[in-house]
Design a protein around this motif. Structure first.
Motif, PDB file in Angstrom:
ATOM      1  N   ALA A 111      30.119  78.867  70.898  1.00 48.25           N
ATOM      2  CA  ALA A 111      29.410  77.960  71.811  1.00 48.25           C
ATOM      3  C   ALA A 111      27.920  78.279  71.830  1.00 48.25           C
ATOM      4  CB  ALA A 111      30.000  78.066  73.219  1.00 48.25           C
ATOM      5  N   SER A 112      27.586  79.559  71.875  1.00 48.41           N
ATOM      6  CA  SER A 112      26.165  79.924  71.886  1.00 48.41           C
ATOM      7  C   SER A 112      25.518  79.632  70.531  1.00 48.41           C
ATOM      8  CB  SER A 112      25.985  81.403  72.257  1.00 48.41           C
ATOM      9  OG  SER A 112      26.514  82.259  71.266  1.00 48.41           O
ATOM     10  N   TYR A 117      24.834  75.991  70.562  1.00 47.98           N
ATOM     11  CA  TYR A 117      23.676  75.702  71.430  1.00 47.98           C
ATOM     12  C   TYR A 117      22.363  76.046  70.713  1.00 47.98           C
ATOM     13  CZ  TYR A 117      20.684  75.478  75.560  1.00 47.98           C
ATOM     14  OH  TYR A 117      19.713  75.149  76.446  1.00 47.98           O
ATOM     15  N   ASP A 118      22.302  77.238  70.145  1.00 49.31           N
ATOM     16  CA  ASP A 118      21.060  77.675  69.502  1.00 49.31           C
ATOM     17  C   ASP A 118      20.720  76.795  68.307  1.00 49.31           C
ATOM     18  OD1 ASP A 118      21.077  79.654  71.384  1.00 49.31           O
ATOM     19  OD2 ASP A 118      21.674  81.261  70.024  1.00 49.31           O
ATOM     20  N   THR A 119      21.769  76.347  67.583  1.00 50.49           N
ATOM     21  CA  THR A 119      21.540  75.471  66.437  1.00 50.49           C
ATOM     22  C   THR A 119      21.019  74.110  66.881  1.00 50.49           C
ATOM     23  OG1 THR A 119      23.278  76.576  65.160  1.00 50.49           O
ATOM     24  CG2 THR A 119      22.616  74.377  64.435  1.00 50.49           C
ATOM     25  N   ILE A 120      21.687  73.513  67.861  1.00 48.92           N
ATOM     26  CA  ILE A 120      21.241  72.206  68.366  1.00 48.92           C
ATOM     27  C   ILE A 120      19.815  72.295  68.878  1.00 48.92           C
ATOM     28  CG2 ILE A 120      21.589  70.500  70.191  1.00 48.92           C
ATOM     29  CD1 ILE A 120      24.580  70.926  69.914  1.00 48.92           C
ATOM     30  N   ASP A 121      19.513  73.357  69.600  1.00 53.13           N
ATOM     31  CA  ASP A 121      18.182  73.517  70.186  1.00 53.13           C
ATOM     32  C   ASP A 121      17.114  73.556  69.094  1.00 53.13           C
ATOM     33  OD1 ASP A 121      17.229  73.734  72.935  1.00 53.13           O
ATOM     34  OD2 ASP A 121      16.259  75.594  72.268  1.00 53.13           O
ATOM     35  N   THR A 124      35.442  71.010  68.831  1.00 54.69           N
ATOM     36  CA  THR A 124      35.917  71.237  70.199  1.00 54.69           C
ATOM     37  C   THR A 124      35.081  72.306  70.884  1.00 54.69           C
ATOM     38  OG1 THR A 124      38.179  70.698  69.517  1.00 54.69           O
ATOM     39  CG2 THR A 124      37.924  71.845  71.603  1.00 54.69           C
ATOM     40  N   TYR A 125      34.810  73.381  70.166  1.00 56.43           N
ATOM     41  CA  TYR A 125      34.031  74.501  70.709  1.00 56.43           C
ATOM     42  C   TYR A 125      32.644  74.049  71.160  1.00 56.43           C
ATOM     43  CZ  TYR A 125      34.243  79.683  70.927  1.00 56.43           C
ATOM     44  OH  TYR A 125      34.349  80.989  71.332  1.00 56.43           O
ATOM     45  N   SER A 126      32.085  73.063  70.447  1.00 58.09           N
ATOM     46  CA  SER A 126      30.740  72.596  70.796  1.00 58.09           C
ATOM     47  C   SER A 126      30.691  72.029  72.207  1.00 58.09           C
ATOM     48  CB  SER A 126      30.259  71.552  69.787  1.00 58.09           C
ATOM     49  OG  SER A 126      30.914  70.301  69.953  1.00 58.09           O
ATOM     50  N   SER A 165      29.227  74.339  74.647  1.00 66.76           N
ATOM     51  CA  SER A 165      27.856  74.825  74.447  1.00 66.76           C
ATOM     52  C   SER A 165      26.954  74.491  75.623  1.00 66.76           C
ATOM     53  CB  SER A 165      27.269  74.231  73.168  1.00 66.76           C
ATOM     54  OG  SER A 165      27.037  72.835  73.310  1.00 66.76           O
ATOM     55  N   GLY A 166      27.197  73.342  76.240  1.00 69.74           N
ATOM     56  CA  GLY A 166      26.391  72.949  77.396  1.00 69.74           C
ATOM     57  C   GLY A 166      25.003  72.441  77.043  1.00 69.74           C
TER      58      GLY A 166
END
Length: 614
Positions: free
Chosen positions: A129-130, A133-137, A163-165, A168-169
């Motif tokens: 999940a993290s 998040y870091d990739t999307i950011d 699913t895990y994504s 990520s929030g």
């Protein structure tokens, strides 16, 4: 070289990508490719491949797939033919991103198979999940011409990362499509209700060998085996412990499987279902009604989100095997059974593309009118639209395993059927058994060969005088006994075709659809887990007990003139490993002398509960 070819072949089976109309030439002509290393919060860099439209006159959403199966071909000068979920989305224009997950292929870090989610991460703690998040950011802040909206998708293991994504929030994540998504390795892929899928055994190579640094070529190898006859190889190999000859201690996953025979914290922590709460992005869960690998995951992913969240959440299940909806085959068939034309193309165009466009390109402002559950009826061969799944109109109807091989509507506790289960002569799961990674066709295979064995019990209705539609889960509440202290129980739901059934072009030449026994659904329960998957218990010899088996959902009409049949057996080889039928603490450490012939009893008050549409 032989090993390398096997390696590549099996990897391609996992990836489940087809070329479709997407070609390397088309992608090269319309997209620019770049490769970047995106640094995660703990300093580990993940290899990320980005395909951006050459047309820079507009902004595009980002469609991302994270995978353990490689972003190959590597090198910015090398293009792949398939870069997105389907050709329609490629032609419309999107930014497509693929990433090697932590510890796999060209990414840094240590791989952890089905890495456990950490709900309240502190400091530099990381999980998938993290990493998402870091990739999307990084992507939304650094990619030119992106519109700030991100979607994720994936099939099979990449479906797990989709699913895990959801956990990520990240606020830019707007739409997610987990497809054939793994959700828990104790119920998907490598196990079914605690029984080890021996047909998956060679795939342990793919997940079990670790690497120390980024690579662009396979670092693992599949074992060279003495026979391509899967049934005979595993029968000759004997107890599971003998397979240590092929996987040594350097295969981490094989050691983990053997060391955790029960549903302990090791497996529980790797499940993703229990963490799906308060989900915000829109979700479209996709599955195949005849998926031999990941049938459990999509149903239970959808169900959990529906129970715990107030987001847009829909379900699509077609008459597909693993990943068929991403292919371009005009005629949709599984094995010998044909279901319809252009079902995958229509899904890609009318569901997948519209779903992502709605939430990523139009910010949900345009009209979208998808049913809550779109389920293909694999008996009447048409799509059904339901306002909920299972359908509200479905009612529970019970059949009992009665005398004279009849499915009866009346229980008879005084009646019983017995059969001898011999681990040295286990029931095959198909007539066509080759040394392949879980074959797709067995999910609809003709079961006449099994019905004619003395160690398979058969119960069926009279010829149906009207259509009967089963829609929802099936629950088998078996009343059983055994002369031993351990046993597996297998339940198969069969559609028996009438004598005048016509052959399909796909029907194997040596078969006829006349009296074809089509398997509609099947499942195994390792009897030691009848009172809980974390609490294995021996059977008391000759004592009657209840063993409940939940068979995943179906949407199938048994047509007028057909018969509904139930088959009960105790071996299903080598789809699942053989139960020694003598209780041992760990079946992976059972000895040859533990495997004993036993007599099993199935009582007439055994109940099969169906959800029947009225």
């Amino acid at each position: 070289m032989k090993n390398l070819k096997k390696c590549i072949f099996l990897m391609l089976l996992f990836v489940v990508f087809s070329l479709h109309a997407q070609t390397e030439e088309y992608v090269r002509a319309h997209y620019d490719k770049q490769e970047v290393k995106i640094k995660m919060r703990d300093g580990v860099s993940l290899h990320t491949t980005i395909y951006s439209p050459k047309d820079k006159s507009q902004e595009y959403p980002i469609l991302m797939m994270r995978t353990p199966y490689s972003c190959a071909p590597y090198g910015e000068e090398n293009f792949k033919g398939r870069i997105g979920p389907n050709q329609f989305m490629v032609e419309e224009g999107n930014i497509f991103v693929q990433q090697d997950v932590r510890g796999r292929w060209n990414s840094e870090g240590t791989y952890d198979n089905m890495r456990a989610y950490i709900p309240n991460k502190k400091g530099k703690q990381v999980d998938e999940a993290s990493d998402t998040y870091d990739t999307i950011d990084w992507l939304v802040k650094n990619l030119a011409n992106n519109n700030g909206n991100v979607g994720t998708w994936g099939i099979s293991y990449p479906g797990f990362y989709a699913t895990y994504s959801l956990l990520s929030g990240h606020p830019a994540l707007k739409a997610v499509s987990p497809q054939a998504c793994i959700s828990d390795f104790f119920f998907d892929d490598f196990h079914h209700n605690g029984a080890f899928l021996e047909s998956y055994w060679r795939a342990v190579s793919l997940f079990g060998y670790m690497k120390d640094e980024p690579v662009t070529k396979p670092w693992y190898a599949f074992p060279d085996l003495p026979s391509e006859d899967q049934y005979q190889f595993f029968l000759d190999a004997g107890p599971l412990t003998n397979l240590d000859e092929y996987y040594k201690e350097d295969n981490v996953f094989w050691q983990q499987i053997k060391d955790h025979p029960d549903y302990d914290e090791f497996w529980r922590s790797r499940g993703i279902i229990q963490h799906l709460r308060d989900i915000k992005p829109a979700v479209m869960v996709v599955g195949g009604l005849f998926d031999a690998e990941d049938l459990y995951g999509p149903f239970n992913t959808y169900r959990k989100i529906e129970e715990t969240s107030d987001n847009y959440n829909i379900l699509v299940y077609g008459p597909w095997s693993h990943g068929d909806w991403a292919r371009s085959t005009e005629r949709q068939a599984i094995g010998n059974v044909y279901f319809g034309d252009n079902l995958s193309r229509d899904f890609q165009k009318d569901y997948e593309t519209k779903f992502f466009n709605h939430f990523l390109k139009n910010d949900g402002k345009d009209e979208i009118d998808f049913p809550e559950a779109s389920m293909y009826d694999s008996g009447s061969r048409k799509w059904n639209s339901y306002t909920q799944w299972p359908p509200k109109a479905a009612e529970i109807k019970s059949f009992y395993l009665g005398e004279n091989q009849m499915l009866s509507e009346t229980a008879s506790a005084d009646y019983a059927n017995k059969f001898v289960s011999d681990p040295s002569k286990p029931v095959p799961y198909s007539e066509d058994i080759k040394m392949v990674f879980t074959p797709r066709k067995y999910m609809t295979d003709d079961q006449r060969f099994a019905a004619r064995r003395p160690d398979v019990l058969v119960y069926e209705t009279e010829v149906l005088t009207e259509d009967m539609t089963l829609s929802g889960e099936i629950l088998a509440k078996l009343q059983v006994a055994t002369t031993g202290t351990a046993a597996d129980w297998v339940v198969k739901v069969i559609d028996v075709y009438p004598p005048d059934a016509e052959d399909y072009p796909e029907t194997q030449k040596y078969l006829k659809m006349d009296n074809y026994h089509m398997m509609v659904r099947s499942e195994v329960m390792r009897g030691r887990f009848r009172d809980g998957f974390s609490d294995p218990k021996a059977f008391e010899a000759n004592k009657k007990v209840e063993v409940d088996i939940t068979l995943q959902g179906v949407n199938h009409t048994f047509l007028k003139g057909h018969k509904l049949q139930i088959q009960i057996q105790s071996t299903w080889f080598p789809l699942i490993d053989r139960n020694p039928q003598t209780f041992v603490p760990n079946i992976y450490k059972a000895k040859a002398e533990d495997f004993t012939k036993q007599t099993h009893t199935v009582f007439g008050d055994s109940e099969i509960q169906f959800s029947v549409l009225k």
